[in-house]
Design a protein around this motif. Structure first.
Motif, PDB file in Angstrom:
ATOM      1  N   GLU A  31       0.839  -1.197   0.000  1.00 23.41           N
ATOM      2  CA  GLU A  31       0.000   0.000   0.000  1.00 23.41           C
ATOM      3  C   GLU A  31       0.877   1.251   0.000  1.00 23.41           C
ATOM      4  OE1 GLU A  31      -3.929  -1.323   2.428  1.00 23.41           O
ATOM      5  OE2 GLU A  31      -2.196  -0.759   3.640  1.00 23.41           O
ATOM      6  N   ARG A  32       0.364   2.311  -0.586  1.00 23.80           N
ATOM      7  CA  ARG A  32       1.106   3.569  -0.631  1.00 23.80           C
ATOM      8  C   ARG A  32       1.341   4.094   0.788  1.00 23.80           C
ATOM      9  NH1 ARG A  32      -0.355   9.165  -3.755  1.00 23.80           N
ATOM     10  NH2 ARG A  32       1.661  10.118  -3.336  1.00 23.80           N
ATOM     11  N   PHE A  33       0.280   4.113   1.569  1.00 26.97           N
ATOM     12  CA  PHE A  33       0.310   4.445   2.991  1.00 26.97           C
ATOM     13  C   PHE A  33      -0.530   3.388   3.688  1.00 26.97           C
ATOM     14  CE2 PHE A  33       0.425   8.625   0.829  1.00 26.97           C
ATOM     15  CZ  PHE A  33       1.687   9.032   1.219  1.00 26.97           C
ATOM     16  N   ARG A  36      -4.155   2.712   2.629  1.00 21.73           N
ATOM     17  CA  ARG A  36      -4.428   3.424   1.372  1.00 21.73           C
ATOM     18  C   ARG A  36      -3.681   2.760   0.211  1.00 21.73           C
ATOM     19  NH1 ARG A  36      -3.727   9.647   2.118  1.00 21.73           N
ATOM     20  NH2 ARG A  36      -4.762   9.627   0.094  1.00 21.73           N
TER      21      ARG A  36
END
Length: 163
Positions: A31-33, A36
């Protein structure tokens, strides 16, 4: 192959989040963050400033093939660089692009090219391979229309861009 190898090397070294991009062949690792997903924009094939869809992707390869980056116009008709092996001729006009989300980048790349040739029947092949796909076609008056595998939007939290 290079994208898949890069993602394997990163994982082996403990990397849990990365987007590997080699000229449009993508792999979204993790995940990107936290919480997220990576956002992958599906470019409008006739308007570079606009996206047709934005997909949220985790741990999948994404590839788009189409007639808008490499093509020739002959007698007013657009011909893709993709050759239909059944006829030996370039793919022409109707299929504008195909995007595939698969377990790895190699699978996504192969299926995206195949879908540019096969069109809608290719969606069932993508599903059988465990992938999801969308095909953009040029309809009446040059209008872009979308065909997709049934679960694509639910699985990838996609949003259609209205611009």
């Amino acid at each position: 192959y290079a994208v898949d190898r890069a993602s394997a090397v990163l994982r082996s070294r403990g990397v849990t989040a990365a987007m590997i991009n080699a000229g449009g062949d993508l792999y979204c690792l993790g995940e990107r963050f936290p919480g997220r997903a990576w956002v992958v924009g599906i470019q409008h094939p006739r308007n570079r400033a606009s996206y047709v869809y934005e997909l949220r992707v985790r741990d999948r390869g994404v590839d788009t093939s189409g007639d808008y980056e490499r093509f020739s116009v002959i007698a007013g008709k657009r011909f893709s660089h993709i050759i239909d092996p059944r006829s030996g001729m370039p793919v022409a006009d109707a299929i504008v692009s195909a995007t595939v989300i698969a377990r790895d980048s190699q699978t996504a790349d192969a299926l995206a090219t195949a879908l540019c040739i096969l069109g809608e029947p290719g969606l069932r092949i993508a599903e059988t391979a465990g992938a999801d796909a969308l095909i953009l076609t040029r309809g009446a008056g040059g209008r872009i229309t979308t065909l997709m595998t049934p679960g694509l939007m639910e699985k990838y939290d996609g949003t259609q861009d209205r611009t």
